[in-house]
Design a protein around this motif. Structure first.
Motif, PDB file in Angstrom:
ATOM      1  N   VAL A   1     131.176  -9.035 -41.513  1.00  0.00           N
ATOM      2  CA  VAL A   1     130.476  -8.197 -40.526  1.00  0.00           C
ATOM      3  C   VAL A   1     131.091  -8.405 -39.150  1.00  0.00           C
ATOM      4  O   VAL A   1     131.347  -9.542 -38.740  1.00  0.00           O
ATOM      5  CB  VAL A   1     128.967  -8.550 -40.463  1.00  0.00           C
ATOM      6  N   HIS A   2     131.330  -7.305 -38.457  1.00  0.00           N
ATOM      7  CA  HIS A   2     131.691  -7.353 -37.034  1.00  0.00           C
ATOM      8  C   HIS A   2     130.705  -6.464 -36.294  1.00  0.00           C
ATOM      9  O   HIS A   2     130.454  -5.327 -36.720  1.00  0.00           O
ATOM     10  CB  HIS A   2     133.120  -6.856 -36.803  1.00  0.00           C
ATOM     11  N   ILE A   3     130.183  -6.969 -35.211  1.00  0.00           N
ATOM     12  CA  ILE A   3     129.218  -6.198 -34.424  1.00  0.00           C
ATOM     13  C   ILE A   3     129.905  -4.982 -33.814  1.00  0.00           C
ATOM     14  O   ILE A   3     129.354  -3.883 -33.794  1.00  0.00           O
ATOM     15  CB  ILE A   3     128.607  -7.111 -33.337  1.00  0.00           C
ATOM     16  N   THR A   4     131.103  -5.187 -33.315  1.00  0.00           N
ATOM     17  CA  THR A   4     131.873  -4.105 -32.699  1.00  0.00           C
ATOM     18  C   THR A   4     132.822  -3.503 -33.728  1.00  0.00           C
ATOM     19  O   THR A   4     133.095  -4.114 -34.767  1.00  0.00           O
ATOM     20  CB  THR A   4     132.693  -4.632 -31.505  1.00  0.00           C
ATOM     21  N   ASN A   5     133.316  -2.313 -33.410  1.00  0.00           N
ATOM     22  CA  ASN A   5     134.338  -1.706 -34.268  1.00  0.00           C
ATOM     23  C   ASN A   5     135.687  -2.271 -33.849  1.00  0.00           C
ATOM     24  O   ASN A   5     136.306  -1.802 -32.894  1.00  0.00           O
ATOM     25  CB  ASN A   5     134.318  -0.186 -34.136  1.00  0.00           C
TER      26      ASN A   5
ATOM     27  N   PHE B   1     145.234  -6.636 -31.255  1.00  0.00           N
ATOM     28  CA  PHE B   1     145.214  -7.983 -31.846  1.00  0.00           C
ATOM     29  C   PHE B   1     143.928  -8.265 -32.625  1.00  0.00           C
ATOM     30  O   PHE B   1     143.882  -9.211 -33.416  1.00  0.00           O
ATOM     31  CB  PHE B   1     145.449  -9.069 -30.775  1.00  0.00           C
ATOM     32  N   ARG B   2     142.904  -7.417 -32.449  1.00  0.00           N
ATOM     33  CA  ARG B   2     141.653  -7.625 -33.206  1.00  0.00           C
ATOM     34  C   ARG B   2     141.644  -6.882 -34.542  1.00  0.00           C
ATOM     35  O   ARG B   2     140.713  -7.029 -35.337  1.00  0.00           O
ATOM     36  CB  ARG B   2     140.448  -7.143 -32.384  1.00  0.00           C
ATOM     37  N   HIS B   3     142.657  -6.055 -34.796  1.00  0.00           N
ATOM     38  CA  HIS B   3     142.596  -5.170 -35.960  1.00  0.00           C
ATOM     39  C   HIS B   3     142.810  -5.894 -37.287  1.00  0.00           C
ATOM     40  O   HIS B   3     142.214  -5.524 -38.289  1.00  0.00           O
ATOM     41  CB  HIS B   3     143.635  -4.043 -35.833  1.00  0.00           C
TER      42      HIS B   3
HETATM   43  C1  DHK Z   1     133.166 -10.901 -32.536  1.00  0.00           C
HETATM   44  C2  DHK Z   1     134.092 -11.613 -31.829  1.00  0.00           C
HETATM   45  O1  DHK Z   1     133.742 -12.746 -31.231  1.00  0.00           O
HETATM   46  C3  DHK Z   1     135.471 -11.139 -31.642  1.00  0.00           C
HETATM   47  O2  DHK Z   1     136.383 -12.217 -31.598  1.00  0.00           O
HETATM   48  C4  DHK Z   1     135.899 -10.136 -32.706  1.00  0.00           C
HETATM   49  C5  DHK Z   1     133.539  -9.717 -33.348  1.00  0.00           C
HETATM   50  C6  DHK Z   1     134.832  -9.068 -32.885  1.00  0.00           C
HETATM   51  C7  DHK Z   1     132.379  -8.766 -33.510  1.00  0.00           C
HETATM   52  O3  DHK Z   1     132.533  -7.567 -33.259  1.00  0.00           O
HETATM   53  O4  DHK Z   1     131.309  -9.207 -33.951  1.00  0.00           O
HETATM   54  O5  DHK Z   1     137.129  -9.558 -32.341  1.00  0.00           O
END
Ligand code: DHK
Length: 151
Positions: free
Chosen positions: A101-105, A112-114
């Motif tokens: 699960v990620h809160i954000t897309n 670098f988050r992909h």
């Molecule tokens: C939470 C984080 O702390 C980031 O390092 C990820 C993720 C995204 C989230 O969307 O929950 O890149």
């Protein structure tokens, strides 16, 4: 009989929810998120063990400890998503149904988050739906485990 136990494991900085970049992560605190998950789980015939750590080693140890104890894992690996081969290996070693699960897309955010090592070990991935993603993950887990009580 005891309800199936789902580990909800959160990585670094998730303890800062509510304070941290609320325009991205929302205003729900981690304590409120735990309550949200506990209520959803109770309605789905599941028990939860909700945890957060800022340490990679601790996350790996918690995954290992799920073996024989938990029916599934829901994980927000947070900052360890893109770089923790150790967490991926631990998930592959325990072989439990796993929902990332990620809160954000993460795919709409910086390049670098992909990439996610965790996705290589995950049954499914939920991203971009806010903290509701955890509830959706619990619903999916209940569906997979057959515990759903029609809620
Ligand atoms: C939470 C984080 O702390 C980031 O390092 C990820 C993720 C995204 C989230 O969307 O929950 O890149």
């Amino acid at each position: 009989m005891a309800l199936p136990l789902i580990a909800i494991l959160n990585g670094p900085n998730i303890n800062m929810l509510g304070l941290r970049e609320p325009e991205k992560y929302g205003s729900t605190t981690m304590a409120e998120l735990e309550v949200l998950c506990a209520k959803a789980a109770a309605g789905l015939g599941l028990a939860i063990d909700f945890r957060q750590t800022n340490g990679e080693g601790e996350l790996v140890t918690w995954v290992q400890q799920c073996r024989g104890r938990c029916a599934g894992i829901i994980m927000n690996p947070a900052g360890y998503t893109t770089n923790s081969i150790a967490t991926m290996d631990a998930l592959l070693a325990v072989g439990l149904p796993t929902i990332e699960v990620h809160i954000t897309n993460i795919h709409r955010r910086e390049e670098f988050r992909h990439h996610s090592f965790i996705s290589k070990a995950a049954t499914g991935v939920i991203a971009g739906l806010g903290v509701e993603g955890y509830v959706l993950a619990l619903r999916a887990m209940a569906g997979m485990l057959g515990t759903e009580q029609g809620k």
